[in-house]
Write an enzyme that holds these catalytic residues in place. Structure first.
Site, short mmCIF file in Angstrom:
data_model
loop_
_atom_site.label_atom_id
_atom_site.label_comp_id
_atom_site.label_asym_id
_atom_site.label_seq_id
_atom_site.Cartn_x
_atom_site.Cartn_y
_atom_site.Cartn_z
N ASP A 8 -0.86 -2.58 11.05
CA ASP A 8 -2.25 -2.16 10.77
C ASP A 8 -2.84 -3.05 9.67
O ASP A 8 -3.10 -2.59 8.57
CB ASP A 8 -2.29 -0.66 10.37
CG ASP A 8 -1.47 -0.32 9.15
OD1 ASP A 8 -0.50 -1.05 8.83
OD2 ASP A 8 -1.79 0.69 8.47
N ASP A 13 0.66 -6.17 5.70
CA ASP A 13 0.94 -6.37 7.13
C ASP A 13 0.73 -7.84 7.50
O ASP A 13 1.52 -8.43 8.24
CB ASP A 13 0.00 -5.54 8.00
CG ASP A 13 0.13 -4.05 7.76
OD1 ASP A 13 -0.41 -3.57 6.76
OD2 ASP A 13 0.76 -3.37 8.58
N VAL A 121 5.23 -1.07 10.97
CA VAL A 121 4.85 -1.10 9.55
C VAL A 121 3.48 -0.47 9.31
O VAL A 121 2.81 -0.75 8.32
CB VAL A 121 4.94 -2.54 8.96
CG1 VAL A 121 6.37 -3.07 9.03
CG2 VAL A 121 3.98 -3.50 9.66
N HIS A 237 5.80 -4.16 0.79
CA HIS A 237 6.36 -3.12 1.67
C HIS A 237 6.70 -3.68 3.06
O HIS A 237 7.84 -3.63 3.51
CB HIS A 237 5.36 -1.99 1.90
CG HIS A 237 4.82 -1.33 0.68
ND1 HIS A 237 5.55 -0.46 -0.08
CD2 HIS A 237 3.59 -1.38 0.09
CE1 HIS A 237 4.81 0.00 -1.07
NE2 HIS A 237 3.62 -0.54 -1.00
N ASP A 238 5.65 -4.14 3.75
CA ASP A 238 5.84 -4.51 5.16
C ASP A 238 6.69 -5.77 5.32
O ASP A 238 7.54 -5.82 6.23
CB ASP A 238 4.47 -4.65 5.85
CG ASP A 238 3.71 -3.33 5.87
OD1 ASP A 238 4.32 -2.29 5.54
OD2 ASP A 238 2.52 -3.33 6.22
#
Ligand code: BDR
Ligand code: CA
Length: 309
Positions: A8, A13, A121, A237-238
């Site tokens: 997303d 991302d 993700v 994070h991703d």
């Protein structure tokens, strides 16, 4: 290894797609987009822009716009109104395929049984919908690696929940209990891989045109983190979820039953890890508990700064 990245975009991302693209020896079959950080139309447009920037030979397949039963909640506060921070990228509409993301996942997994790792993700709506449409899918994937949840740490949307699971807890519950090998790369580890101002400068200086664009995105994201989270950098994070899917030795994991709170008022989307088997339920998820942050960051910078592909 073959992968499908369900995203997303969203700044982290976008960086995760770049990292996968530059990872040697893997084949990206396609990118599926979902409503999450921004509405689907924007995450899909951003997917096209990123693939154009990377000169990809695969496409973006737009998936589900709304969570299974809830209203979509977005996160422009973290990713900016376009979703890509300060970066202004050329349109990449030619990269957007006609096929629906959910149908693409089902088609590819049936074409290459046991060969594909799905990397999710964003909110898990596409993967859950694919499982609902084709219940044989969990037996046919190689595994599913998810960026989501906060099993031992506090959440980032509420004290209880991490964004991707909070947005669509019903989908997360379907995915966690589908029977495939699930790896959960949650805030427990992603908040330990922080990109600092110093890293950003290196990327901008040495990363060529990709580094410039990643720099413009990340500057915005880093500012939000430095303002809001009192952390010394922004969490990758991703990108960490992509790296773990491709190299499990970066983390330690524990298999346990993880339930998703779908009914709670204060705890919507909480990921409850039953480390001591109190629920007496079969362990369903490999939870990442530790990460070798230095090795990940080194590997991340190496790949992103690599100009050979
Ligand atoms: C997750 O939420 C999103 O905003 C990020 O892209 C990441 O997938 C972190 O909680
Ligand atoms: Ca995301």
């Amino acid at each position: 290894m073959k992968i499908i990245l369900d995203v997303d975009p969203g700044i982290d991302d976008a960086i995760a797609i770049a990292l996968a693209h530059k990872w040697p020896g893997i084949e990206i079959l396609g990118i599926t987009t979902v409503g999450g950080n921004l509405p689907l139309e924007k995450t899909t447009d951003n997917g096209g822009k990123i693939l154009k920037l990377l000169g990809a030979n695969y496409k973006v397949y737009p998936g589900m716009a709304q969570p299974l039963i809830r209203e979509l909640k977005t996160a422009e506060n973290i990713h900016g109104p376009t979703g890509l921070g300060y970066a202004q990228l050329p349109e990449g509409k030619e990269y957007i395929a006609d096929k629906h993301g959910v149908d693409f996942i089902i088609e590819q997994v049936n074409k290459y049984p046991k060969e594909i790792t799905l990397i999710g993700v964003g909110p898990l709506t596409n993967i859950a919908t694919a499982i609902k449409k084709d219940p044989s899918l969990p037996q046919k994937v190689r595994g599913i690696c998810v960026m989501g949840g906060a099993v031992f740490t506090q959440g980032n949307v509420t004290p209880a929940a991490e964004f991707n699971i909070y947005v669509d807890p019903e989908s997360a519950e379907i995915v966690f209990n589908c029977g495939a090998e699930i790896i959960l790369v949650g805030l427990d580890v992603t908040l330990k891989v922080l990109l600092t101002r110093e890293h950003l400068e290196i990327i901008q200086k040495k990363g060529g045109s990709l580094g410039e664009s990643i720099g413009e995105m990340t500057k915005f994201y880093l500012e939000r983190y430095l303002d809001g989270n009192k952390l010394p950098g922004c969490a990758l994070h991703d990108p960490l979820a992509v790296a773990v899917a491709l190299d499990k030795s970066l983390v330690s994991m524990e298999k346990m039953y993880v339930g998703v709170e779908t009914k709670g008022e204060l705890t919507r989307g909480a990921t409850i890890g039953d480390k001591l088997s109190r629920f007496n339920k079969k362990p369903n998820v490999y939870v990442c508990t530790q990460v070798d942050s230095n090795r990940f960051l080194e590997l991340f910078l190496d790949r992103i700064l690599d100009h050979t592909n």
